[in-house]
Design an enzyme around this catalytic site. Structure first.
Site, mmCIF file in Angstrom:
data_model
loop_
_atom_site.group_PDB
_atom_site.id
_atom_site.type_symbol
_atom_site.label_atom_id
_atom_site.label_comp_id
_atom_site.label_asym_id
_atom_site.label_seq_id
_atom_site.Cartn_x
_atom_site.Cartn_y
_atom_site.Cartn_z
ATOM 1 N N ASP A 227 -25.700 -34.699 -74.028
ATOM 2 C CA ASP A 227 -26.449 -35.701 -73.264
ATOM 3 C C ASP A 227 -27.279 -36.591 -74.193
ATOM 4 O O ASP A 227 -27.950 -36.099 -75.104
ATOM 5 C CB ASP A 227 -27.411 -35.022 -72.300
ATOM 6 C CG ASP A 227 -26.750 -34.033 -71.353
ATOM 7 O OD1 ASP A 227 -25.818 -33.346 -71.778
ATOM 8 O OD2 ASP A 227 -27.208 -33.933 -70.204
ATOM 9 N N HIS A 229 -28.913 -39.518 -72.427
ATOM 10 C CA HIS A 229 -29.893 -39.878 -71.397
ATOM 11 C C HIS A 229 -30.759 -41.087 -71.758
ATOM 12 O O HIS A 229 -31.988 -41.040 -71.682
ATOM 13 C CB HIS A 229 -30.786 -38.680 -71.069
ATOM 14 C CG HIS A 229 -30.205 -37.758 -70.049
ATOM 15 N ND1 HIS A 229 -29.872 -38.169 -68.773
ATOM 16 C CD2 HIS A 229 -29.883 -36.445 -70.099
ATOM 17 C CE1 HIS A 229 -29.375 -37.156 -68.093
ATOM 18 N NE2 HIS A 229 -29.358 -36.086 -68.877
ATOM 19 N N ASP A 256 -23.575 -37.863 -69.337
ATOM 20 C CA ASP A 256 -25.006 -38.144 -69.180
ATOM 21 C C ASP A 256 -25.502 -39.085 -70.275
ATOM 22 O O ASP A 256 -26.439 -38.785 -71.018
ATOM 23 C CB ASP A 256 -25.825 -36.854 -69.136
ATOM 24 C CG ASP A 256 -25.778 -36.180 -67.771
ATOM 25 O OD1 ASP A 256 -24.933 -36.562 -66.940
ATOM 26 O OD2 ASP A 256 -26.581 -35.261 -67.529
ATOM 27 N N ASP A 259 -29.766 -42.632 -67.390
ATOM 28 C CA ASP A 259 -30.821 -42.057 -66.538
ATOM 29 C C ASP A 259 -31.914 -41.390 -67.364
ATOM 30 O O ASP A 259 -31.684 -40.882 -68.465
ATOM 31 C CB ASP A 259 -30.263 -41.056 -65.525
ATOM 32 C CG ASP A 259 -29.670 -41.726 -64.296
ATOM 33 O OD1 ASP A 259 -30.016 -42.887 -64.030
ATOM 34 O OD2 ASP A 259 -28.851 -41.085 -63.605
ATOM 35 N N ARG A 260 -33.103 -41.385 -66.771
ATOM 36 C CA ARG A 260 -34.329 -40.806 -67.339
ATOM 37 C C ARG A 260 -34.847 -41.625 -68.515
ATOM 38 O O ARG A 260 -35.914 -42.185 -68.446
ATOM 39 C CB ARG A 260 -34.151 -39.329 -67.684
ATOM 40 C CG ARG A 260 -33.921 -38.454 -66.438
ATOM 41 C CD ARG A 260 -34.184 -36.994 -66.740
ATOM 42 N NE ARG A 260 -34.032 -36.179 -65.542
ATOM 43 C CZ ARG A 260 -35.007 -35.868 -64.694
ATOM 44 N NH1 ARG A 260 -36.213 -36.346 -64.903
ATOM 45 N NH2 ARG A 260 -34.772 -35.110 -63.653
ATOM 46 N N ASN A 288 -22.789 -35.462 -64.741
ATOM 47 C CA ASN A 288 -23.254 -35.553 -63.356
ATOM 48 C C ASN A 288 -24.131 -36.789 -63.117
ATOM 49 O O ASN A 288 -24.305 -37.227 -61.979
ATOM 50 C CB ASN A 288 -24.013 -34.285 -62.953
ATOM 51 C CG ASN A 288 -25.236 -34.032 -63.794
ATOM 52 O OD1 ASN A 288 -25.144 -33.884 -65.019
ATOM 53 N ND2 ASN A 288 -26.406 -33.973 -63.173
ATOM 54 N N HIS A 289 -24.681 -37.374 -64.197
ATOM 55 C CA HIS A 289 -25.507 -38.576 -64.029
ATOM 56 C C HIS A 289 -24.699 -39.866 -64.055
ATOM 57 O O HIS A 289 -25.280 -40.936 -63.852
ATOM 58 C CB HIS A 289 -26.618 -38.611 -65.080
ATOM 59 C CG HIS A 289 -27.818 -37.825 -64.673
ATOM 60 N ND1 HIS A 289 -28.886 -38.379 -64.004
ATOM 61 C CD2 HIS A 289 -28.107 -36.514 -64.814
ATOM 62 C CE1 HIS A 289 -29.786 -37.440 -63.764
ATOM 63 N NE2 HIS A 289 -29.330 -36.297 -64.246
ATOM 64 N N HIS A 337 -18.685 -31.402 -69.410
ATOM 65 C CA HIS A 337 -20.131 -31.638 -69.301
ATOM 66 C C HIS A 337 -20.880 -30.421 -68.756
ATOM 67 O O HIS A 337 -21.868 -29.979 -69.322
ATOM 68 C CB HIS A 337 -20.424 -32.850 -68.409
ATOM 69 C CG HIS A 337 -21.887 -33.116 -68.274
ATOM 70 N ND1 HIS A 337 -22.628 -33.641 -69.309
ATOM 71 C CD2 HIS A 337 -22.762 -32.875 -67.259
ATOM 72 C CE1 HIS A 337 -23.904 -33.725 -68.930
ATOM 73 N NE2 HIS A 337 -24.001 -33.274 -67.694
ATOM 74 N N ARG A 385 -29.585 -25.222 -59.895
ATOM 75 C CA ARG A 385 -29.756 -26.643 -59.600
ATOM 76 C C ARG A 385 -29.565 -26.966 -58.124
ATOM 77 O O ARG A 385 -29.880 -28.071 -57.687
ATOM 78 C CB ARG A 385 -28.756 -27.473 -60.404
ATOM 79 C CG ARG A 385 -28.887 -27.316 -61.901
ATOM 80 C CD ARG A 385 -27.749 -28.046 -62.608
ATOM 81 N NE ARG A 385 -27.719 -27.747 -64.027
ATOM 82 C CZ ARG A 385 -28.361 -28.443 -64.962
ATOM 83 N NH1 ARG A 385 -29.099 -29.468 -64.619
ATOM 84 N NH2 ARG A 385 -28.265 -28.111 -66.237
ATOM 85 N N HIS A 412 -25.349 -30.695 -70.592
ATOM 86 C CA HIS A 412 -25.937 -30.548 -69.259
ATOM 87 C C HIS A 412 -27.315 -29.879 -69.232
ATOM 88 O O HIS A 412 -28.011 -29.998 -68.238
ATOM 89 C CB HIS A 412 -24.944 -29.761 -68.385
ATOM 90 C CG HIS A 412 -25.168 -29.809 -66.910
ATOM 91 N ND1 HIS A 412 -25.592 -30.931 -66.234
ATOM 92 C CD2 HIS A 412 -24.995 -28.862 -65.947
ATOM 93 C CE1 HIS A 412 -25.666 -30.661 -64.933
ATOM 94 N NE2 HIS A 412 -25.307 -29.419 -64.743
#
Length: 483
Positions: A227, A229, A256, A259-260, A288-289, A337, A385, A412
Site C-alpha cells: 500500500d 495510500h 491501495d 485514499d487517506r 480494496n481502496h 492485496h 474488518r 492491506h
C-alpha cells in the site's frame, strides 16, 4: 471475596491507564493488548470495551470495533460512548444508516452536548447526500463507458501552461521526470495529459486477465511494493532507493494506491504514467481502496474533484475496475492485496476466470482477494474488518500445495517494520506507506526477488517529509471528525 474483587478492579484500572498511554503514543496494537488484559481481569466495565473499540478503529479493524462497542452497550445501555464508537465504526465502513441510528441514540442520551449535536447533524447530512446519489445513480447494467466518450486530442492546452507535456502519443521518461518535479512542487498536470494517461492505462489493463503471470529471467530481479495510500513523497523515496521502474527494474504495486494520504492523484498518475511508458516495467493490482465506496469516504473522490474535475471521478472508477486482482511470479509467488478464501480448493484458474469489471462485491472470491487477512490461529475466523475473513497457516499451506506455489505476498495491513512474515514463513505482508496517516510511526518496506531462487529480500525504509497537507484533507467531512 470483596478484597479480591477490589484488587482485581485496581489491577484492571492500572492496565487501562497503561493502555491509554499506549494509545496516546499511537501504539494502537499495544493498546488493544493492554485493554484486552483489563477486560480479562474485569469484563463488566463498559469503558474498557469502548476504549478497545476505539483502538481497533485506529487499526482499521472496524468489525472488531463494532463487536466491542456493542458489548459496551450490552453492559450499560446508557453509556453514550458505546453508541458513539459503534456509530463511528459503521460510518468508516460506509454503513451510514446504522451509523445514524447510533448517533441519534447518543443525542438522546446527551441532548445538551453541542459536540454530539454537531456530529449527529453531520451524519444526517452525509446520509442524505448518499441517499440522493444512490437515487440518481444509473444501474451498473445500464452504464456506458465514460472513457469511450472522451477524446483528449480535442482538449486545448493553454499557451500559459508550463507544466509537463506529452509530445504525441508516447509517454516518455523525460515527461515523467518533469511531471514528478511539478508534483513535488504541488503543481497539477494539465487535464489533457491526465486524460491521455488514464485512457492509455485503461486500454492496457483491460487486455490483461484477472490473474497475471509474470516471468522474471534468471539473473534478473523484481520488486513488490505494498500500500502507498496517497503518500507521494514516500513513493518518490522508494524510487530513490530502488530506481525508477524499467524493463530491467520491474515493479508490482499491490493495490491501495489512493485514499487517506492527500497526494493520491499524484501517486496514481505516476504509477499509470510508468505503465504507459513501459507496460512490462510496472504491474498494478487492485486493492480494496480502488473502489467507489472507499474513495467517496476516504478522500480520493474529493481530491480528484479538487485537482482535476468531477468528470475524472467516474473515469478513475472505470479504470480501477480493470485492475487485475492478483499476480503469480515465476509460478512460485502468489501476490494479492488481501488474502485467501472462505473455501478450500480454489485454483489459479478460478481466479483468472473472475469477471472483475465491477465494484467489489461484499462476498465471494473477488471480495476475499481484496479484503481478507491472515490470523495466528489455524482454520478460518470472522474478519476483524467486518468484510472478508481471517485465515490461518493451514489454509495458506493447502492453497500453496493445491496450486504448486511456494509463497504468498500480500499487503492491506500496516506493520510496525513495514512487513511481517507469518504462517511458517509461507506468507509475507508488505506495506509501503511509512508513518501511515502521519501518526502510526511504522516503517515502510518493499521486497526484491532475484531469479531463479526467488528468495525475498526485504528492504525497510522510514518516512520522508512532505508539504503541510494533512492526511484525509479531502475526505468526507463527517469522517474527518473522527480521524
Amino acid at each position: 471475596m470483596d478484597t479480591e474483587n477490589s484488587t482485581s478492579a485496581v489491577r484492571a484500572e492500572e492496565l487501562k491507564l497503561l493502555a491509554n498511554e499506549a494509545f496516546k503514543a499511537c501504539k494502537f496494537s499495544q493498546a488493544v493488548g493492554l485493554y484486552s488484559q483489563a477486560i480479562e481481569v474485569n469484563g463488566d466495565n463498559a469503558v474498557y470495551w469502548a476504549n478497545r473499540a476505539f483502538a481497533h478503529s485506529k487499526l482499521e479493524a472496524y468489525g472488531s470495533a463494532i463487536q466491542d462497542s456493542t458489548r459496551a452497550i450490552e453492559i450499560d445501555q446508557n453509556y453514550s460512548k458505546g453508541y458513539y464508537r459503534r456509530g463511528a465504526a459503521y460510518m468508516s465502513m460506509g454503513k451510514f444508516k446504522e451509523a445514524l441510528k447510533d448517533f441519534q441514540q447518543v443525542n438522546k442520551l446527551c441532548p445538551n452536548d453541542p459536540e454530539a449535536i454537531r456530529k449527529l447533524r453531520e451524519c444526517q447530512k452525509a446520509v442524505m447526500k448518499f441517499k440522493f446519489e444512490e437515487a440518481i445513480s444509473v444501474p451498473e447494467s445500464e452504464r456506458r463507458s465514460v472513457a469511450d466518450a472522451i477524446d483528449y486530442h480535442t482538449i486545448e492546452v493553454e499557451s500559459q501552461y508550463s507544466g509537463a507535456k506529452i509530445e504525441g502519443e508516447v509517454v516518455t521518461l523525460d515527461f515523467i521526470k518533469k511531471m514528478l518535479d511539478d508534483f513535488k512542487n504541488q503543481k497539477t498536470l494539465h487535464k489533457r495529459y491526465a486524460y491521455q494517461i488514464m485512457l492509455q492505462t485503461r486500454d492496457l489493463l483491460r487486455a490483461m486477465p484477472s490473474l497475471v503471470d509474470i516471468n522474471v529471467s534468471d539473473g534478473k530481479h523484481f520488486t513488490v511494493c505494498g500500500d502507498v495510500h496517497g503518500q507521494f513523497y514516500d513513493l518518490l523515496n522508494i524510487f530513490e532507493l530502488n530506481g525508477f521502474p524499467s524493463e530491467d527494474n520491474p515493479f508490482l504495486f499491490n493495490g491501495d494506491f489512493v485514499d487517506r494520504g492527500s497526494f493520491s492523484v499524484e501517486v496514481v498518475l505516476t504509477l499509470f504514467a510508468f505503465k504507459c511508458m513501459s507496460p512490462s516495467a510496472i504491474y498494478l493490482a487492485r486493492g480494496n481502496h480502488e473502489s467507489k465506496s472507499m474513495n467517496k469516504i476516504y478522500g480520493f473522490e474529493g481530491e480528484v474533484k479538487s485537482k482535476l474535475s468531477d468528470a475524472f471521478v467516474e473515469l478513475f472508477a472505470e479504470v480501477f475496475c480493470w485492475l487485475p486482482l492478483s499476480h503469480v511470479i515465476n509460478k512460485k509467488v502468489f501476490v494479492v492485496h488481501g488474502g485467501l478464501f472462505s473455501v478450500d480448493g480454489v485454483k489459479l484458474s478460478d481466479i483468472k476466470a473472475i469477471d472483475r469489471f465491477c465494484e467489489p462485491p461484499e462476498e465471494g472470491l473477488m471480495c476475499e482477494l481484496l479484503w481478507s487477512d491472515p490470523q495466528p490461529q489455524l482454520g478460518r475466523g470472522p474478519s476483524k474488518r467486518g468484510v472478508g475473513l481471517s485465515f490461518g497457516a493451514d489454509v495458506t499451506k493447502r492453497f500453496l500445495q493445491d496450486n504448486n506455489l511456494d509463497l504468498i505476498v500480500r499487503s492491506h495491513e500496516v506493520k510496525d517494520e513495514g512487513y511481517e512474515i507469518e504462517h511458517d514463513g509461507k506468507l509475507i505482508t508488505v506495506f509501503s506507506a511509512p508513518n501511515y496517516c502521519d501518526q502510526m510511526g511504522n516503517k515502510g518496506a518493499f521486497i526484491r526477488f532475484e531469479a531463479p531462487e526467488m528468495k525475498p529480500n526485504i528492504v525497510a525504509f522510514s518516512a520522508v517529509p512532505h508539504p503541510d497537507v494533512k492526511p484525509m484533507a479531502y475526505a468526507n467531512n463527517f469522517l474527518r471528525l473522527f480521524s
